[in-house]
Design a protein around this motif. Structure first.
Motif, PDB file in Angstrom:
ATOM      1  N   ASP A   1       0.828  -1.219   0.000  1.00 33.21           N
ATOM      2  CA  ASP A   1       0.000   0.000   0.000  1.00 33.21           C
ATOM      3  C   ASP A   1       0.855   1.259   0.000  1.00 33.21           C
ATOM      4  OD1 ASP A   1      -2.528  -0.981  -0.184  1.00 33.21           O
ATOM      5  OD2 ASP A   1      -2.989  -0.848   1.948  1.00 33.21           O
ATOM      6  N   ALA A   2       1.846   1.305   0.866  1.00 36.08           N
ATOM      7  CA  ALA A   2       2.710   2.489   0.952  1.00 36.08           C
ATOM      8  C   ALA A   2       3.478   2.697  -0.340  1.00 36.08           C
ATOM      9  CB  ALA A   2       3.666   2.351   2.128  1.00 36.08           C
ATOM     10  N   LEU A   3       3.962   1.626  -0.921  1.00 35.19           N
ATOM     11  CA  LEU A   3       4.710   1.714  -2.171  1.00 35.19           C
ATOM     12  C   LEU A   3       3.809   2.158  -3.316  1.00 35.19           C
ATOM     13  CD1 LEU A   3       7.501   1.329  -3.330  1.00 35.19           C
ATOM     14  CD2 LEU A   3       6.987  -1.094  -3.610  1.00 35.19           C
ATOM     15  N   THR A   4       2.592   1.639  -3.358  1.00 35.13           N
ATOM     16  CA  THR A   4       1.641   2.023  -4.401  1.00 35.13           C
ATOM     17  C   THR A   4       1.278   3.495  -4.280  1.00 35.13           C
ATOM     18  OG1 THR A   4       0.771  -0.222  -4.470  1.00 35.13           O
ATOM     19  CG2 THR A   4      -0.625   1.492  -5.381  1.00 35.13           C
ATOM     20  N   LEU A   5       1.051   3.956  -3.074  1.00 32.57           N
ATOM     21  CA  LEU A   5       0.737   5.369  -2.866  1.00 32.57           C
ATOM     22  C   LEU A   5       1.920   6.253  -3.248  1.00 32.57           C
ATOM     23  CD1 LEU A   5      -1.168   7.573  -1.827  1.00 32.57           C
ATOM     24  CD2 LEU A   5      -0.196   7.206   0.448  1.00 32.57           C
ATOM     25  N   THR A   6       3.113   5.866  -2.833  1.00 30.39           N
ATOM     26  CA  THR A   6       4.320   6.635  -3.159  1.00 30.39           C
ATOM     27  C   THR A   6       4.524   6.710  -4.667  1.00 30.39           C
ATOM     28  OG1 THR A   6       5.357   5.982  -1.084  1.00 30.39           O
ATOM     29  CG2 THR A   6       6.815   6.786  -2.815  1.00 30.39           C
ATOM     30  N   LEU A   7       4.358   5.583  -5.333  1.00 31.22           N
ATOM     31  CA  LEU A   7       4.541   5.553  -6.778  1.00 31.22           C
ATOM     32  C   LEU A   7       3.472   6.367  -7.493  1.00 31.22           C
ATOM     33  CD1 LEU A   7       6.166   4.563  -9.153  1.00 31.22           C
ATOM     34  CD2 LEU A   7       4.975   2.381  -8.998  1.00 31.22           C
ATOM     35  N   GLY A   8       2.244   6.297  -7.019  1.00 34.51           N
ATOM     36  CA  GLY A   8       1.174   7.101  -7.621  1.00 34.51           C
ATOM     37  C   GLY A   8       1.420   8.587  -7.480  1.00 34.51           C
TER      38      GLY A   8
END
Length: 122
Positions: free
Chosen positions: A3-10
């Motif tokens: 989740d954190a990685l997906t948010l950061t990448l987005g």
């Protein structure tokens, strides 16, 4: 972690889209520092691919299946390099527009990845 990685990448993808969109607004092609930004976003996508595959290997199960999840991870990894390559062939403001569009596509892929995983992350 996912989740954190997906948010950061987005967020990084949207920042890149805004940056390249502003360059296009100023009638500028992509420049070296834009490619550095694209490299950073691409490295984040590569990290996400590795983390996603590790999650699958450890028994994590996306709601919509591992194959579609992996396909989206690979698509997310390819979005920015493909847009960057196209921007090299179009050395006008439209190259910057292409990268901005590719970054928006990546941000949408990130939202979809969250849906595929089940919205709860790992």
């Amino acid at each position: 972690m996912l989740d954190a990685l997906t948010l950061t990448l987005g967020v990084a993808a949207l920042a890149l889209a805004g940056w390249c969109g502003f360059a296009a607004y100023r009638d500028q092609p992509t420049k070296d520092w834009h490619f550095i930004g694209m490299a950073v976003v691409t490295v984040l996508a590569l990290v996400q691919l590795v983390v996603g595959i590790v999650e699958l290997a450890q028994g994590g199960e996306p709601d919509e299946g591992g194959v579609i999840f992996t396909a989206y991870l690979i698509g997310a990894l390819c979005a920015i390099p493909a847009a960057g390559f196209l921007s090299l062939t179009e050395r006008t403001k439209w190259g910057s527009v292409t990268v901005a569009a590719g970054a928006v596509v990546l941000a949408v892929l990130e939202v979809r990845l969250t849906d595929i995983w089940g919205g709860t992350g790992a």
